[in-house]
Design a protein around this motif. Structure first.
Motif, PDB file in Angstrom:
ATOM      1  N   SER B 166       1.659   1.272  -2.456  1.00 30.87           N
ATOM      2  CA  SER B 166       1.557   1.383  -3.914  1.00 30.87           C
ATOM      3  C   SER B 166       2.312   0.369  -4.747  1.00 30.87           C
ATOM      4  CB  SER B 166       1.989   2.790  -4.349  1.00 30.87           C
ATOM      5  OG  SER B 166       3.325   3.002  -3.982  1.00 30.87           O
ATOM      6  N   ALA B 167       3.180  -0.452  -4.168  1.00 33.29           N
ATOM      7  CA  ALA B 167       3.947  -1.383  -5.009  1.00 33.29           C
ATOM      8  C   ALA B 167       3.062  -2.560  -5.414  1.00 33.29           C
ATOM      9  CB  ALA B 167       5.184  -1.880  -4.265  1.00 33.29           C
ATOM     10  N   THR B 168       2.895  -2.786  -6.712  1.00 36.83           N
ATOM     11  CA  THR B 168       1.889  -3.755  -7.152  1.00 36.83           C
ATOM     12  C   THR B 168       2.451  -5.017  -7.798  1.00 36.83           C
ATOM     13  OG1 THR B 168       1.694  -2.581  -9.243  1.00 36.83           O
ATOM     14  CG2 THR B 168       0.091  -2.054  -7.542  1.00 36.83           C
ATOM     15  N   ASN B 169       3.776  -5.170  -7.863  1.00 36.43           N
ATOM     16  CA  ASN B 169       4.313  -6.384  -8.482  1.00 36.43           C
ATOM     17  C   ASN B 169       3.886  -7.620  -7.688  1.00 36.43           C
ATOM     18  OD1 ASN B 169       6.073  -8.588  -9.145  1.00 36.43           O
ATOM     19  ND2 ASN B 169       7.355  -7.109 -10.213  1.00 36.43           N
ATOM     20  N   PRO B 170       3.169  -8.571  -8.329  1.00 37.42           N
ATOM     21  CA  PRO B 170       2.635  -9.721  -7.595  1.00 37.42           C
ATOM     22  C   PRO B 170       3.727 -10.541  -6.908  1.00 37.42           C
ATOM     23  CG  PRO B 170       1.708  -9.627  -9.806  1.00 37.42           C
ATOM     24  CD  PRO B 170       2.796  -8.604  -9.751  1.00 37.42           C
ATOM     25  N   ARG B 182       0.817  -5.358   1.805  1.00 39.36           N
ATOM     26  CA  ARG B 182       0.473  -4.547   0.655  1.00 39.36           C
ATOM     27  C   ARG B 182      -0.922  -3.955   0.871  1.00 39.36           C
ATOM     28  NH1 ARG B 182       2.399  -5.834  -4.670  1.00 39.36           N
ATOM     29  NH2 ARG B 182       2.375  -8.071  -4.278  1.00 39.36           N
ATOM     30  N   ALA B 183      -1.016  -2.641   0.835  1.00 37.60           N
ATOM     31  CA  ALA B 183      -2.277  -1.966   1.161  1.00 37.60           C
ATOM     32  C   ALA B 183      -3.148  -1.721  -0.069  1.00 37.60           C
ATOM     33  CB  ALA B 183      -1.991  -0.649   1.887  1.00 37.60           C
ATOM     34  N   LEU B 184      -2.961  -2.541  -1.096  1.00 38.64           N
ATOM     35  CA  LEU B 184      -3.783  -2.373  -2.308  1.00 38.64           C
ATOM     36  C   LEU B 184      -3.726  -3.668  -3.105  1.00 38.64           C
ATOM     37  CD1 LEU B 184      -1.838  -0.195  -4.893  1.00 38.64           C
ATOM     38  CD2 LEU B 184      -0.796  -1.538  -3.103  1.00 38.64           C
ATOM     39  N   GLY B 185      -4.503  -3.738  -4.172  1.00 39.50           N
ATOM     40  CA  GLY B 185      -4.511  -4.937  -5.000  1.00 39.50           C
ATOM     41  C   GLY B 185      -3.247  -5.007  -5.834  1.00 39.50           C
ATOM     42  N   ASN B 186      -2.809  -6.226  -6.172  1.00 40.44           N
ATOM     43  CA  ASN B 186      -1.631  -6.320  -7.023  1.00 40.44           C
ATOM     44  C   ASN B 186      -2.049  -6.472  -8.483  1.00 40.44           C
ATOM     45  OD1 ASN B 186      -2.170  -9.018  -7.609  1.00 40.44           O
ATOM     46  ND2 ASN B 186      -0.868  -9.759  -5.948  1.00 40.44           N
ATOM     47  N   ASP B 187      -1.060  -6.645  -9.356  1.00 42.87           N
ATOM     48  CA  ASP B 187      -1.365  -6.659 -10.786  1.00 42.87           C
ATOM     49  C   ASP B 187      -2.041  -7.937 -11.252  1.00 42.87           C
ATOM     50  OD1 ASP B 187      -0.507  -4.109 -11.093  1.00 42.87           O
ATOM     51  OD2 ASP B 187       1.543  -4.659 -11.611  1.00 42.87           O
ATOM     52  N   ALA B 188      -1.999  -8.990 -10.427  1.00 50.17           N
ATOM     53  CA  ALA B 188      -2.754 -10.195 -10.774  1.00 50.17           C
ATOM     54  C   ALA B 188      -4.251  -9.934 -10.576  1.00 50.17           C
ATOM     55  CB  ALA B 188      -2.308 -11.365  -9.918  1.00 50.17           C
ATOM     56  N   ILE B 218       5.316  -6.415 -18.275  1.00 52.62           N
ATOM     57  CA  ILE B 218       5.241  -7.815 -18.705  1.00 52.62           C
ATOM     58  C   ILE B 218       4.231  -8.565 -17.830  1.00 52.62           C
ATOM     59  CG2 ILE B 218       6.538  -9.978 -18.855  1.00 52.62           C
ATOM     60  CD1 ILE B 218       9.026  -8.252 -19.491  1.00 52.62           C
ATOM     61  N   GLY B 219       4.314  -8.365 -16.509  1.00 54.01           N
ATOM     62  CA  GLY B 219       3.399  -9.070 -15.601  1.00 54.01           C
ATOM     63  C   GLY B 219       1.956  -8.686 -15.856  1.00 54.01           C
ATOM     64  N   LEU B 220       1.729  -7.387 -15.934  1.00 55.15           N
ATOM     65  CA  LEU B 220       0.362  -6.906 -16.131  1.00 55.15           C
ATOM     66  C   LEU B 220      -0.152  -7.303 -17.513  1.00 55.15           C
ATOM     67  CD1 LEU B 220      -1.964  -5.283 -15.022  1.00 55.15           C
ATOM     68  CD2 LEU B 220      -0.861  -3.212 -15.835  1.00 55.15           C
ATOM     69  N   GLY B 221       0.719  -7.241 -18.527  1.00 51.36           N
ATOM     70  CA  GLY B 221       0.331  -7.635 -19.882  1.00 51.36           C
ATOM     71  C   GLY B 221      -0.104  -9.090 -19.915  1.00 51.36           C
ATOM     72  N   THR B 222       0.662  -9.938 -19.235  1.00 49.02           N
ATOM     73  CA  THR B 222       0.338 -11.363 -19.234  1.00 49.02           C
ATOM     74  C   THR B 222      -1.001 -11.622 -18.547  1.00 49.02           C
ATOM     75  OG1 THR B 222       2.704 -11.738 -19.032  1.00 49.02           O
ATOM     76  CG2 THR B 222       1.285 -13.629 -18.697  1.00 49.02           C
ATOM     77  N   CYS B 311      -6.828   1.253 -12.066  1.00 50.44           N
ATOM     78  CA  CYS B 311      -5.880   1.527 -10.987  1.00 50.44           C
ATOM     79  C   CYS B 311      -6.386   0.898  -9.704  1.00 50.44           C
ATOM     80  CB  CYS B 311      -5.721   3.038 -10.807  1.00 50.44           C
ATOM     81  SG  CYS B 311      -4.506   3.508  -9.564  1.00 50.44           S
ATOM     82  N   PRO B 312      -5.547   0.134  -9.005  1.00 51.54           N
ATOM     83  CA  PRO B 312      -5.996  -0.398  -7.711  1.00 51.54           C
ATOM     84  C   PRO B 312      -5.918   0.676  -6.631  1.00 51.54           C
ATOM     85  CG  PRO B 312      -3.831  -1.278  -8.274  1.00 51.54           C
ATOM     86  CD  PRO B 312      -4.207  -0.331  -9.371  1.00 51.54           C
ATOM     87  N   CYS B 313      -6.209   1.911  -6.993  1.00 53.17           N
ATOM     88  CA  CYS B 313      -6.149   3.006  -6.031  1.00 53.17           C
ATOM     89  C   CYS B 313      -7.538   3.627  -5.897  1.00 53.17           C
ATOM     90  CB  CYS B 313      -5.142   4.066  -6.497  1.00 53.17           C
ATOM     91  SG  CYS B 313      -5.437   4.695  -8.156  1.00 53.17           S
ATOM     92  N   ILE B 314      -7.843   4.088  -4.693  1.00 49.71           N
ATOM     93  CA  ILE B 314      -9.168   4.639  -4.418  1.00 49.71           C
ATOM     94  C   ILE B 314      -9.113   6.157  -4.616  1.00 49.71           C
ATOM     95  CG2 ILE B 314     -10.639   5.212  -2.395  1.00 49.71           C
ATOM     96  CD1 ILE B 314      -9.212   1.754  -3.074  1.00 49.71           C
ATOM     97  N   PRO B 315     -10.123   6.726  -5.272  1.00 48.79           N
ATOM     98  CA  PRO B 315     -10.090   8.182  -5.486  1.00 48.79           C
ATOM     99  C   PRO B 315     -10.295   8.956  -4.190  1.00 48.79           C
ATOM    100  CG  PRO B 315     -12.129   7.254  -6.341  1.00 48.79           C
ATOM    101  CD  PRO B 315     -11.295   6.096  -5.894  1.00 48.79           C
TER     102      PRO B 315
END
Lengths: 339, 409
Positions: B166-170, B182-188, B218-222, B311-315
């Motif tokens: 779950s940690a998404t910081n690029p 990382r088992a999911l997409g990041n914020d980039a 900040i990262g996701l906003g950018t 959300c880079p999470c799968i339902p």
């Protein structure tokens, strides 16, 4: 990610290259809306500022626990309205039912705050007074009481804010230069100003008010003239508590999720700043100072482009004003105010 | 003398009453109107997701053999303010290990949990303990970016593979770590997907972007604002712990924005949305994974009905076999990132089943892994990022968060 939900974990590094920019355009576009919101907050600060100013006028004591007197009122509002089934969603009640409920919440908040103010006075200040403690002891006691109450609430209610309470959905009332003034802003400002005028008149015209002014001017002579000093002091704390309780209702009305153990702290500091800005010990000064702090903070954050600036701007202006007028805008002294 | 005061007080109460009256009168209808959503686009909820063909399951072929001391660990929050996220994840892991052990009598993998409270300052202790236990060959965690940042080097030094669900910081994959996956997409990935979702699916013409002051915000906003381009009519920043949003809201209303994207967490997002709707904003409110939580609905009340989430999470709740088994174990619906935890554990378990039972072997197994899990395909690049992770959209429907499918494609 959800990781950083805990803010203090973060080593926050701003990635934007801008530092300070003045957005005059944004200010002119949002001038009226910031004015009205600023006045709304200013009215709330002013009500709390009166509590600081009155106690300072009478005892020369900065009652740092006043922010906790205020937050006690917020919890009074919270528990009353929660019990009446208010929640984050706007209530679907007949309007008289809402009015009745809000007045009930107001009464509970006023009682809660006033009782807390009296407890603080009795437990923390009176014993020191009787032992003729130095003024520094009062100050430290005030800070200590403030933290003791804050962390008692923390221990009892936990660190999270209480659930939001929406009292009513604000509706547009007037349109001023294209900006809507809603019912919530009008309720808060009008009610706060009425309360402040009432307080001012009470201090100036009533017998108790004359007693308060007499004790403020010269406690010993006042006592010789037959003024019951201890009773006057308690009355002063009660008046401060009543106003803080009313402020609590308006605060929760404006910020539905604002009830939190340390939720009074920053507001208390700003209200205290408002009292100093207007002239501590001066009832009308508290009103003026409150409105100024509210307005300046709001203009500042729009001008500088981020909410992070509200407090910076408000306090920088406070320092600047005090350099020019150390007495505050209207000058201090409750005792000298003309009867 | 007192009478005057009483009269004033009554006057104040009466004024208050009159004004509230004016508002309360229309509070009902205006409420329903807002939740109806004017010209809002209706994106239907999806009721199933496609499970990748040939998804690897924890059970394997049932013939695995391993020493009885073989242990997998979870490091992350079990208590603390964000405990729920950790609970979602370790229940997913527990489910995978239970299924594996039930199917493989010859390989009973043990599971140990280490509590970090989600706090980077506290995480180094438990992680040091993990790397010094030789029986632990693989770790699922840590869930949060801050603690992942603080502990990555400890794993690296001992060559212990760890997969964050779950940690998404690029920035996490730019530390040169070879043991971090990382088992999911990041914020980039999330930012551009969110921008596309706003302008295409929600047909937003004027998006107002608000971010908080965290690394995440900040990262996701950018990344979102870059992808939005001219569709963004303004942006503003709020601070963690902020309670009043009236200045930001005035700007949004004066900019005539039709959609707000909030890069931050629900603690500020919920009161923000509530005050936004209270001020008569009729558009949509869109938040990222940090806002996608039932707490958001609980705190914002009715106002939350204008909300969408990216959300880079799968339902996981839409995969019936997973949902049923998870519910049996945890006595609750799968939460955000439950299935990512389950899949991450499956990757490690399948390696153990193939005889990769030392830290070095399991690390190289994960490095060259190329297979599907229940939620998606897992194949990492040299830095530990997945190739083409999906970002899902969610919305609030009848007071619940429901998925509306893959976005940004």
């Amino acid at each position: 990610m959800i990781s950083e939900v805990i803010p203090h974990l973060l080593h926050s590094v701003p990635t934007d290259d801008t530092w300070i920019t003045f957005d005059v355009n944004a200010l002119s576009e949002n001038f009226w809306s910031s004015t009205f919101d600023g006045l709304t907050f200013g009215a709330i600060y002013a009500l709390v500022a009166l509590g600081y100013t009155l106690v300072y006028g009478v005892l020369n004591l900065i009652n740092f626990a006043h922010s906790e007197v205020f937050i006690t009122g917020c919890y009074g509002v919270f528990f009353t309205l929660s019990a009446l089934n208010f929640g984050p969603s706007a209530p679907r009640l007949a309007f008289w039912a809402i009015v009745g409920n809000l007045i009930l919440a107001l009464v509970v908040a006023i009682i809660a705050s006033a009782v807390m103010a009296v407890i603080v006075e009795r437990v923390a200040y009176k014993p020191l007074r009787q032992r003729k403690a130095p003024r520094l002891a009062f100050l430290i006691t005030a800070i200590g009481v403030s933290f003791a109450i804050q962390y008692t609430i923390y221990w009892w209610r936990g660190p999270s804010p209480e659930a939001a309470l929406t009292m009513f959905r604000p509706l547009p009332i007037f349109d001023v230069f294209g900006t809507i003034i809603d019912s919530q802003q009008v309720v808060i400002v009008v009610a706060a100003i009425i309360l402040m005028i009432a307080t001012d008149q009470f201090i100036r015209r009533s017998k108790t008010g004359r007693g308060i002014r007499a004790v403020a001017q010269d406690p010993d002579t006042a006592t010789l003239m037959g003024v019951n000093k201890e009773r006057i002091i308690v009355t002063t704390f009660i008046i401060g508590g009543i106003l803080a309780g009313a402020a609590a209702l308006f605060y929760v009305m404006k910020i539905p999720s604002g009830v939190q153990y340390n939720g009074g702290f920053i507001l208390g500091v700003k209200a205290f700043a408002a009292a100093v800005l207007g002239g501590i010990g001066n009832v009308r000064g508290a009103l003026l100072g409150g409105l100024l702090i509210g307005l300046i903070g709001n203009y500042g954050q729009v001008l500088l482009g981020s909410s992070q600036w509200t407090d910076v701007v408000a306090f920088v202006v406070l320092v600047l004003v005090l350099i020019v007028r150390p007495e505050g805008v209207l000058g201090s002294s409750l005792g000298k105010s003309k009867a | 003398m007192y009478r005057k005061k009483v009269i004033s007080a009554i006057a104040a109460a009466a004024t208050l009453g009159l004004l509230v009256t004016g508002c309360a009168n229309q509070s009902g209808p205006s409420g329903t109107e807002t939740s109806g959503g004017g010209g809002r686009i209706n994106i239907p909820a999806i009721s199933k997701v496609d499970v990748p063909a040939g998804a690897v399951l924890p059970a394997g072929d049932g013939k695995a053999n391993c020493p009885s001391t073989t242990t997998l660990a979870y490091a992350g929050a079990e208590t603390g303010p964000n405990a729920q996220l950790g609970i979602n994840i370790f229940n997913g892991i527990q489910l995978a290990i239970n299924q594996h052990n039930a199917a493989n009598p010859g390989c009973q993998v043990q599971f140990k949990k280490f509590d970090t409270e989600g706090d980077p300052n506290k995480a180094t202790g438990p992680v040091t303990q993990i790397v010094s236990e030789p029986n632990i060959v693989g770790v699922v965690g840590l869930p949060f970016s801050g603690e992942s940042k603080a502990t990555g080097n400890i794993f690296e030094q001992k060559g212990l593979v760890h997969i964050t669900p779950s940690a998404t910081n690029p920035g996490l994959t730019k530390n040169g770590w070879t043991t971090f996956f990382r088992a999911l997409g990041n914020d980039a990935v999330q930012g551009p997907a969110a921008a596309k979702f706003l302008t295409d699916k929600l047909q937003a013409k004027k998006v107002y972007l608000v971010q908080d002051d965290s690394d995440y915000g900040i990262g996701l906003g950018t990344s979102t604002s870059q992808a939005l381009g001219s569709a963004m009519v303004g942006s503003d920043k709020v601070v963690t712990g902020q309670k009043d949003f009236s200045a930001v809201i005035s700007k949004i209303i004066n900019a005539k924005a039709d959609t707000v994207y909030y890069a931050g967490y629900y603690a500020e997002g919920a009161p923000f949305d509530q005050q936004l709707v209270g001020k008569g904003f009729n558009g949509s409110f869109v938040g990222p994974d940090g806002v996608k939580d039932d707490q958001f609905i609980k705190q914002a009340g009715d106002a939350s009905s204008n909300s969408y989430f990216t959300c880079p999470c799968i339902p996981g709740e839409l995969i019936p076999s997973f949902e049923a088994e998870y519910k049996k174990l945890a006595n609750a619906e799968p939460g955000t990132y439950s299935i990512e935890g389950y899949d991450a554990a499956t990757v490690l378990l399948s390696g153990i089943d193939k005889g990769k039972q030392s830290r070095a072997d399991l690390l190289s197994w994960v490095k060259s892994y190329d297979a599907s899990g229940l939620s998606k395909h897992y194949k990492w690049d040299a830095t530990g990022e997945l190739a083409t992770p999906d970002v899902y959209g969610y919305k609030v429907e009848n007071g619940k968060i429901v998925p509306i499918g893959v976005i940004g494609k």
